[in-house]
Design an enzyme around this catalytic site. Structure first.
Site, PDB file in Angstrom:
ATOM      1  N   HIS A 125       2.550  -7.122   2.293  1.00  0.00           N
ATOM      2  CA  HIS A 125       1.874  -7.802   3.074  1.00  0.00           C
ATOM      3  C   HIS A 125       1.827  -9.272   2.126  1.00  0.00           C
ATOM      4  O   HIS A 125       1.492  -9.146   0.983  1.00  0.00           O
ATOM      5  CB  HIS A 125       0.132  -7.183   2.803  1.00  0.00           C
ATOM      6  N   ASN A 141       0.694  -1.121   0.118  1.00  0.00           N
ATOM      7  CA  ASN A 141       0.143  -0.030   0.009  1.00  0.00           C
ATOM      8  C   ASN A 141       0.895   1.503   0.148  1.00  0.00           C
ATOM      9  O   ASN A 141       1.991   1.364   0.799  1.00  0.00           O
ATOM     10  CB  ASN A 141      -0.870  -0.006   1.460  1.00  0.00           C
ATOM     11  N   HIS A 169       6.427  -1.730   3.520  1.00  0.00           N
ATOM     12  CA  HIS A 169       6.202  -3.194   3.874  1.00  0.00           C
ATOM     13  C   HIS A 169       5.159  -4.056   2.859  1.00  0.00           C
ATOM     14  O   HIS A 169       4.723  -3.490   2.027  1.00  0.00           O
ATOM     15  CB  HIS A 169       5.412  -3.494   5.158  1.00  0.00           C
TER      16      HIS A 169
HETATM   17  P1  DGP Z   1      -0.815  -0.447   5.885  1.00  0.00           P
HETATM   18  O1  DGP Z   1      -2.243  -0.232   5.777  1.00  0.00           O
HETATM   19  O2  DGP Z   1      -0.418  -1.197   4.321  1.00  0.00           O
HETATM   20  O3  DGP Z   1       0.118   0.485   6.095  1.00  0.00           O
HETATM   21  O4  DGP Z   1      -0.676  -1.969   6.783  1.00  0.00           O
HETATM   22  C1  DGP Z   1      -0.119  -1.652   8.248  1.00  0.00           C
HETATM   23  C2  DGP Z   1      -0.531  -3.089   8.912  1.00  0.00           C
HETATM   24  O5  DGP Z   1       0.344  -2.967  10.053  1.00  0.00           O
HETATM   25  C3  DGP Z   1      -1.957  -3.276   9.163  1.00  0.00           C
HETATM   26  O6  DGP Z   1      -2.253  -4.219   8.299  1.00  0.00           O
HETATM   27  C4  DGP Z   1      -1.904  -3.347  10.754  1.00  0.00           C
HETATM   28  C5  DGP Z   1      -0.344  -3.807  10.984  1.00  0.00           C
HETATM   29  N1  DGP Z   1      -0.002  -3.324  12.150  1.00  0.00           N
HETATM   30  C6  DGP Z   1      -0.265  -1.725  12.761  1.00  0.00           C
HETATM   31  N2  DGP Z   1       0.420  -1.792  13.960  1.00  0.00           N
HETATM   32  C7  DGP Z   1       0.868  -3.122  14.090  1.00  0.00           C
HETATM   33  C8  DGP Z   1       1.703  -3.582  15.255  1.00  0.00           C
HETATM   34  O7  DGP Z   1       1.990  -2.934  16.228  1.00  0.00           O
HETATM   35  N3  DGP Z   1       2.021  -5.052  15.063  1.00  0.00           N
HETATM   36  C9  DGP Z   1       1.894  -5.729  14.183  1.00  0.00           C
HETATM   37  N4  DGP Z   1       2.018  -7.031  14.232  1.00  0.00           N
HETATM   38  N5  DGP Z   1       1.219  -5.217  13.116  1.00  0.00           N
HETATM   39  C10 DGP Z   1       0.654  -4.029  13.087  1.00  0.00           C
END
Ligand code: DGP
Length: 114
Positions: A102, A87, A100
Site C-alpha cells: 500500500h 499487511n 501488495h
Molecule cells: P489488504 O487488507 O492489505 O489485503 O488490502 C487489500 C486492499 O485491496 C484493500 O485496501 C481494498 C483493496 N481492494 C480489494 N478489492 C479490490 C478491487 O477489486 N479493486 C481494487 N482496486 N482494490 C481492491
C-alpha cells in the site's frame, strides 16, 4: 496458491484504475482509499504473503519497492513523505492473498496505527 481479485486485475478480467505498469509490477488505485493517494503495488507473479516470500523472490521484491518509491517521487509525495504498508495474514489485516504494497500519501500519517 489460489487466484485472487488482484490476479484478475493483472489479467484485465476486471477493471481497475491502473496508474503504473512494467514487466514485473502493476499498480492501481485502492477501491477503498485511506488517503488522498492510495495505490496498491503488486508483483505480476503472485506471492501469497510476505511470509511466503523466499530468497528466490528477492529481485522481484526489490523491484516492487523501487517501483513504489519511484512512483511516489514522480507524484511529488517524497519530499513531504508517505507511508508504505505490507499487511501479512490475519493479525496484519491482510484480506487479499496476493502480496501488495500500500502506498499512502497526501496527508499526515499517524503512529501507532490502530
Ligand atoms: P489488504 O487488507 O492489505 O489485503 O488490502 C487489500 C486492499 O485491496 C484493500 O485496501 C481494498 C483493496 N481492494 C480489494 N478489492 C479490490 C478491487 O477489486 N479493486 C481494487 N482496486 N482494490 C481492491
Amino acid at each position: 496458491m489460489g487466484d485472487t481479485i488482484f490476479g484478475k486485475i493483472i489479467r484485465r478480467e476486471i477493471p481497475a484504475d491502473i496508474v503504473y505498469e512494467d514487466d514485473d509490477v502493476l499498480a492501481f488505485r485502492d477501491l477503498n482509499p485511506q488517503a488522498p493517494v492510495h495505490v496498491l503495488f503488486v508483483p505480476k507473479r503472485a506471492i501469497a504473503t510476505l511470509d511466503a516470500a523466499t530468497t528466490s523472490d528477492s529481485e522481484l521484491l526489490g523491484k516492487l519497492l523501487l517501483a513504489t518509491a519511484a512512483y511516489a517521487r514522480r507524484e511529488g509525495l517524497a519530499e513531504q513523505g508517505y507511508r508504505t504498508v505490507i499487511n501479512c495474514n490475519e493479525h496484519g489485516g491482510q484480506t487479499v492473498f496476493h502480496l501488495h504494497v500500500h502506498l499512502l500519501g497526501g496527508r499526515q500519517m499517524h503512529w501507532p496505527p490502530g
